[in-house]
Design an enzyme around this catalytic site. Structure first.
Site, PDB file in Angstrom:
ATOM      1  N   GLU A 212     -46.616 -24.951   6.474  1.00 17.81           N
ATOM      2  CA  GLU A 212     -46.709 -24.869   7.938  1.00 17.81           C
ATOM      3  C   GLU A 212     -47.370 -23.545   8.308  1.00 17.81           C
ATOM      4  OE1 GLU A 212     -42.809 -25.164   9.705  1.00 17.81           O
ATOM      5  OE2 GLU A 212     -43.514 -24.647  11.713  1.00 17.81           O
TER       6      GLU A 212
ATOM      7  N   GLN B 136     -34.990 -21.844   8.288  1.00 13.97           N
ATOM      8  CA  GLN B 136     -34.937 -22.904   9.302  1.00 13.97           C
ATOM      9  C   GLN B 136     -34.161 -24.072   8.699  1.00 13.97           C
ATOM     10  OE1 GLN B 136     -38.655 -24.997  10.064  1.00 13.97           O
ATOM     11  NE2 GLN B 136     -38.151 -25.228  12.221  1.00 13.97           N
TER      12      GLN B 136
END
Ligand code: CMX
Ligand code: CO
Length: 146
Positions: free
Chosen positions: A134, A60
């Site tokens: 996360e 990402q």
């Protein structure tokens, strides 16, 4: 249960140049890109593998949309580099509550919206040996929109 590495989040100053580096150097293509105003990022997801169960791993790439965002602040202090890791789970609500119960700070009361309609939350890096972590539950049907 955390079942896979969903993605590694990488902070960059210039998303287009960084995307081009990953394409030219490794052949990784952009699977999906979006702006997430709540998180203050413009991002590109590069799909690294896809498995029969529908799971996948991504890089990402994250460019801040504002200086006071999490990624903007981090870039100003550290420069470009690995910003966070993300574990995939079918149950981000249950897993984050279980982890909260172990005394780790979970940053959100309820998961928020992440890439591709996923539901995400974060664990405080100071409670995770320096790693911003996360937790992600993918949207029921991951769809690619460039
Ligand atoms: N990895 C490791 N440590 C980090 C960190 C990171 N990514 N970000 C901050 N820290 C550390 C700082 O170095 C600092 O440590 P010291 O006190 O020892 O200097 C401490 O945490 C506090 O940092 P800060 O710069 O004062 O930043 P804040 O406390 O305001 O914010 C955090 C830190 C984790 C709460 C914030 O970054 C946050 O809410 N992150 C979750 C959201 C996010 O990162 N969104 C972008 C990605 C979106 C996506 O993945 O989809
Ligand atoms: Co992420």
């Amino acid at each position: 249960m955390l079942t896979r590495i969903d993605h590694i989040g990488i902070a960059c100053f210039d998303l287009d140049k960084t995307v081009e580096f990953y394409r030219a150097t490794y052949g990784f293509e952009v699977f999906h890109s979006e702006v997430n105003e709540e998180q203050g990022v413009r991002e590109a997801m590069l799909k690294i593998n896809a498995t029969d169960d529908g799971g996948a791993s991504y890089l990402q790439l994250l460019e801040p949309t504002r200086e006071d965002s999490a990624v903007g602040k981090w870039l100003a202090k550290n420069g470009e580099g690995v910003h966070h890791i993300a574990f995939g789970t079918a149950d981000v609500d249950g897993d984050s509550e279980a982890i909260r119960g172990k005394g780790v700070r979970v940053l959100y009361d309820e998961p928020r919206i992440g890439s591709m309609g996923s539901r995400i939350t974060f664990l405080h890096p100071k409670d995770c040996h320096g790693v911003l972590t996360e937790l992600v539950t993918a949207a029921p049907q991951e769809s690619a929109e460039h």
